[in-house]
Design a protein around this motif. Structure first.
Motif, PDB file in Angstrom:
ATOM      1  N   PHE A  32       9.160  -0.354   8.935  1.00 44.83           N
ATOM      2  CA  PHE A  32       8.729  -1.744   8.787  1.00 44.83           C
ATOM      3  C   PHE A  32       8.959  -2.538  10.078  1.00 44.83           C
ATOM      4  O   PHE A  32       8.070  -3.282  10.519  1.00 44.83           O
ATOM      5  CB  PHE A  32       9.491  -2.393   7.625  1.00 44.83           C
ATOM      6  CG  PHE A  32       9.237  -3.861   7.481  1.00 44.83           C
ATOM      7  CD1 PHE A  32       7.986  -4.331   7.097  1.00 44.83           C
ATOM      8  CD2 PHE A  32      10.240  -4.787   7.727  1.00 44.83           C
ATOM      9  CE1 PHE A  32       7.741  -5.681   6.972  1.00 44.83           C
ATOM     10  CE2 PHE A  32      10.008  -6.141   7.595  1.00 44.83           C
ATOM     11  CZ  PHE A  32       8.757  -6.598   7.224  1.00 44.83           C
ATOM     12  N   THR A  33      10.108  -2.390  10.682  1.00 47.95           N
ATOM     13  CA  THR A  33      10.374  -3.136  11.921  1.00 47.95           C
ATOM     14  C   THR A  33       9.447  -2.676  13.043  1.00 47.95           C
ATOM     15  O   THR A  33       8.969  -3.505  13.841  1.00 47.95           O
ATOM     16  CB  THR A  33      11.840  -2.969  12.346  1.00 47.95           C
ATOM     17  OG1 THR A  33      12.150  -1.553  12.437  1.00 47.95           O
ATOM     18  CG2 THR A  33      12.775  -3.619  11.332  1.00 47.95           C
ATOM     19  N   ASP A  34       9.171  -1.375  13.121  1.00 44.29           N
ATOM     20  CA  ASP A  34       8.233  -0.882  14.134  1.00 44.29           C
ATOM     21  C   ASP A  34       6.836  -1.455  13.898  1.00 44.29           C
ATOM     22  O   ASP A  34       6.145  -1.862  14.851  1.00 44.29           O
ATOM     23  CB  ASP A  34       8.177   0.642  14.115  1.00 44.29           C
ATOM     24  CG  ASP A  34       9.462   1.282  14.643  1.00 44.29           C
ATOM     25  OD1 ASP A  34      10.275   0.549  15.245  1.00 44.29           O
ATOM     26  OD2 ASP A  34       9.656   2.498  14.431  1.00 44.29           O
ATOM     27  N   TYR A  35       6.429  -1.485  12.639  1.00 43.33           N
ATOM     28  CA  TYR A  35       5.096  -1.993  12.295  1.00 43.33           C
ATOM     29  C   TYR A  35       4.968  -3.472  12.659  1.00 43.33           C
ATOM     30  O   TYR A  35       3.976  -3.890  13.277  1.00 43.33           O
ATOM     31  CB  TYR A  35       4.841  -1.780  10.806  1.00 43.33           C
ATOM     32  CG  TYR A  35       3.660  -2.538  10.254  1.00 43.33           C
ATOM     33  CD1 TYR A  35       2.362  -2.199  10.616  1.00 43.33           C
ATOM     34  CD2 TYR A  35       3.841  -3.602   9.371  1.00 43.33           C
ATOM     35  CE1 TYR A  35       1.272  -2.894  10.122  1.00 43.33           C
ATOM     36  CE2 TYR A  35       2.764  -4.293   8.865  1.00 43.33           C
ATOM     37  CZ  TYR A  35       1.480  -3.951   9.246  1.00 43.33           C
ATOM     38  OH  TYR A  35       0.412  -4.643   8.752  1.00 43.33           O
TER      39      TYR A  35
ATOM     40  N   LEU B   8      12.491   3.688   5.769  1.00 42.96           N
ATOM     41  CA  LEU B   8      11.471   2.680   5.485  1.00 42.96           C
ATOM     42  C   LEU B   8      11.703   1.403   6.284  1.00 42.96           C
ATOM     43  O   LEU B   8      10.744   0.800   6.798  1.00 42.96           O
ATOM     44  CB  LEU B   8      11.449   2.377   3.982  1.00 42.96           C
ATOM     45  CG  LEU B   8      10.302   1.480   3.493  1.00 42.96           C
ATOM     46  CD1 LEU B   8       8.957   2.132   3.782  1.00 42.96           C
ATOM     47  CD2 LEU B   8      10.450   1.198   2.003  1.00 42.96           C
ATOM     48  N   TRP B   9      12.972   0.987   6.412  1.00 43.80           N
ATOM     49  CA  TRP B   9      13.238  -0.251   7.137  1.00 43.80           C
ATOM     50  C   TRP B   9      12.861  -0.120   8.607  1.00 43.80           C
ATOM     51  O   TRP B   9      12.380  -1.081   9.225  1.00 43.80           O
ATOM     52  CB  TRP B   9      14.719  -0.642   7.009  1.00 43.80           C
ATOM     53  CG  TRP B   9      15.676   0.307   7.692  1.00 43.80           C
ATOM     54  CD1 TRP B   9      16.311   1.376   7.145  1.00 43.80           C
ATOM     55  CD2 TRP B   9      16.081   0.258   9.059  1.00 43.80           C
ATOM     56  NE1 TRP B   9      17.097   2.020   8.069  1.00 43.80           N
ATOM     57  CE2 TRP B   9      16.981   1.353   9.260  1.00 43.80           C
ATOM     58  CE3 TRP B   9      15.801  -0.575  10.134  1.00 43.80           C
ATOM     59  CZ2 TRP B   9      17.581   1.606  10.487  1.00 43.80           C
ATOM     60  CZ3 TRP B   9      16.391  -0.318  11.364  1.00 43.80           C
ATOM     61  CH2 TRP B   9      17.271   0.761  11.533  1.00 43.80           C
TER      62      TRP B   9
ATOM     63  N   PHE C 214       0.808  -1.217   0.000  1.00 44.54           N
ATOM     64  CA  PHE C 214       0.000   0.000   0.000  1.00 44.54           C
ATOM     65  C   PHE C 214       0.841   1.266   0.000  1.00 44.54           C
ATOM     66  O   PHE C 214       0.296   2.368  -0.109  1.00 44.54           O
ATOM     67  CB  PHE C 214      -0.958  -0.022   1.198  1.00 44.54           C
ATOM     68  CG  PHE C 214      -1.944  -1.151   1.122  1.00 44.54           C
ATOM     69  CD1 PHE C 214      -2.957  -1.136   0.188  1.00 44.54           C
ATOM     70  CD2 PHE C 214      -1.829  -2.244   1.961  1.00 44.54           C
ATOM     71  CE1 PHE C 214      -3.856  -2.183   0.095  1.00 44.54           C
ATOM     72  CE2 PHE C 214      -2.720  -3.288   1.888  1.00 44.54           C
ATOM     73  CZ  PHE C 214      -3.745  -3.259   0.943  1.00 44.54           C
ATOM     74  N   ARG C 215       2.136   1.139   0.126  1.00 42.74           N
ATOM     75  CA  ARG C 215       2.992   2.311  -0.027  1.00 42.74           C
ATOM     76  C   ARG C 215       3.218   2.652  -1.493  1.00 42.74           C
ATOM     77  O   ARG C 215       3.861   3.658  -1.808  1.00 42.74           O
ATOM     78  CB  ARG C 215       4.313   2.088   0.700  1.00 42.74           C
ATOM     79  CG  ARG C 215       4.174   2.462   2.169  1.00 42.74           C
ATOM     80  CD  ARG C 215       5.249   1.915   3.048  1.00 42.74           C
ATOM     81  NE  ARG C 215       5.126   2.454   4.407  1.00 42.74           N
ATOM     82  CZ  ARG C 215       4.183   2.108   5.275  1.00 42.74           C
ATOM     83  NH1 ARG C 215       3.271   1.208   4.918  1.00 42.74           N
ATOM     84  NH2 ARG C 215       4.129   2.637   6.486  1.00 42.74           N
ATOM     85  N   LEU C 216       2.698   1.810  -2.392  1.00 37.94           N
ATOM     86  CA  LEU C 216       2.745   2.121  -3.818  1.00 37.94           C
ATOM     87  C   LEU C 216       1.578   3.004  -4.247  1.00 37.94           C
ATOM     88  O   LEU C 216       1.549   3.495  -5.372  1.00 37.94           O
ATOM     89  CB  LEU C 216       2.723   0.816  -4.633  1.00 37.94           C
ATOM     90  CG  LEU C 216       3.867  -0.176  -4.355  1.00 37.94           C
ATOM     91  CD1 LEU C 216       3.670  -1.445  -5.172  1.00 37.94           C
ATOM     92  CD2 LEU C 216       5.214   0.454  -4.669  1.00 37.94           C
ATOM     93  N   ILE C 217       0.588   3.189  -3.345  1.00 42.21           N
ATOM     94  CA  ILE C 217      -0.578   4.003  -3.674  1.00 42.21           C
ATOM     95  C   ILE C 217      -0.161   5.474  -3.759  1.00 42.21           C
ATOM     96  O   ILE C 217       0.479   5.983  -2.838  1.00 42.21           O
ATOM     97  CB  ILE C 217      -1.677   3.829  -2.608  1.00 42.21           C
ATOM     98  CG1 ILE C 217      -2.105   2.366  -2.519  1.00 42.21           C
ATOM     99  CG2 ILE C 217      -2.881   4.714  -2.924  1.00 42.21           C
ATOM    100  CD1 ILE C 217      -3.094   2.102  -1.403  1.00 42.21           C
TER     101      ILE C 217
END
Length: 353
Positions: free
Chosen positions: A97-100, A93-94, A58-61
């Motif tokens: 991602f790790t936080d998410y 971004l990395w 969804f980061r491609l939206i």
């Protein structure tokens, strides 16, 4: 006459029948446990893949959620930077991602940009509405598909079979949103001699309480449920019909008829239970989709469920809410498929060996 004693540990004769039965049961349990472990491991890997996909996909939206949060107002660069820091969008971004992933494993799916509320709270709020709509439709189209599929298979080639199969194929190929819009035009707006009988959308008119509220919700429920049932029942009908046709030539049905059993008893007691295995898989898949809801139908009828919430989140884009809903949708399907795989060997011992 002297007879030498049997060596220690050697049995005089064949093993008792009970020991053989216990050994067979132990082998069956071991095989089933291996089957369970494999399916649970596959489900865990699938959930991990969904978690990763939901973050990057969804980061491609296109669109900037920070600009949406400002409501189109002119704001300074410092204010935009403050918004990005508040929601962690300024991090690499990395690290995002790790936080998410770390928060998701603890049940924290983040905070919605547009609602400024925890994503899990918004999902919990909309979930009962989706379950009411798609759960009602699921019960109806499953029962309708099984009953009509059974009758069509048992009377194959007749007029009723041709009509049922043709109608199921036609409705199954119809886009759900198109059918929903057509029903709104005919039965909500009104067309010719047909008056507008049902609301155009929403879940309630407002201001009703008690039994009147239940009637009001049921009134709003009619058209979206009809849309889902019309589109979905054909799949269950066709699978049930095909599975029953495969069973009808079996020797055990010929034996049952030779014993004098009526056709109705042969169908209900012998043919249908054995033909239900493929249908059971379809039922579990559809049950997983029940949690996901039907995004297009909920959007067309403005139904305040998970599907409508997903469409609303996509338009921002509200990344935490979109990611959380996608994860819930996919998880529901994975969990139901896994349950089907675990129950299948209990219905048919040949599976999982």
């Amino acid at each position: 006459m002297y007879r030498p004693a049997a060596p220690t540990g050697q049995l005089n004769g064949p093993a008792p029948a009970g020991a053989s039965v216990r050994a067979a049961r132990a082998r069956t349990r071991t095989a089933y446990l291996r089957h369970v472990a494999g399916k649970l491991g596959g489900a865990a890997v699938s959930l991990l893949a969904v978690l990763v996909t939901s973050f990057f996909l969804f980061r491609l939206i296109p669109g900037d959620p920070v600009k949406y949060m400002t409501g189109g107002r002119q704001v300074s660069a410092e204010q935009l930077a403050a918004y990005r820091r508040e929601f962690g969008l300024d991090l690499p971004l990395w690290q995002q991602f790790t936080d998410y992933c770390g928060k998701a494993l603890t049940g924290d799916l983040g905070t919605s940009y547009q609602f400024r509320a925890p994503v899990i709270d918004k999902i919990t709020e909309a979930l009962p509405n989706t379950l009411l709509l798609t759960g009602t439709a699921f019960v109806l189209y499953t029962a309708l598909g099984i009953v009509l599929g059974t009758r069509s298979a048992w009377r194959r080639g007749r007029l009723g079979d041709r009509l049922n199969t043709g109608l199921a194929l036609a409705l199954y190929s119809v886009p759900s949103f198109w059918l929903g819009l057509l029903l709104i035009i005919v039965f909500s707006v009104g067309m010719g001699p047909i008056p507008g009988l049902f609301p155009t959308g929403g879940m309630e008119s407002g201001g009703e309480e008690g039994f009147a509220y239940v009637v009001d919700v049921a009134h709003h429920l009619v058209l979206p449920v009809i849309t889902l049932v019309a589109v979905e029942y054909g799949q269950t009908l066709l699978v049930t019909r095909s599975a029953l046709l495969d069973e009808m030539g079996s020797d055990y049905l010929t034996t049952a008829r030779a014993k004098g059993l009526r056709d109705d008893l042969v169908r209900r007691r012998h043919a249908v239970p054995n033909a239900m295995l493929p249908t059971m898989t379809l039922i579990f898949v559809n049950l997983g989709r029940t949690v996901a809801g039907v995004i297009l139908v909920e959007t067309v009828f403005s139904w305040p469920g998970l599907g409508g919430l997903f469409y609303q989140a996509l338009s921002v884009p509200d990344l935490p809410l979109v990611q959380g809903l996608f994860f819930v949708f996919a998880s529901a399907v994975i969990v139901m498929n896994t349950l089907a795989d675990l129950i299948y060997p209990l219905l048919d011992p040949r599976v999982g060996r």
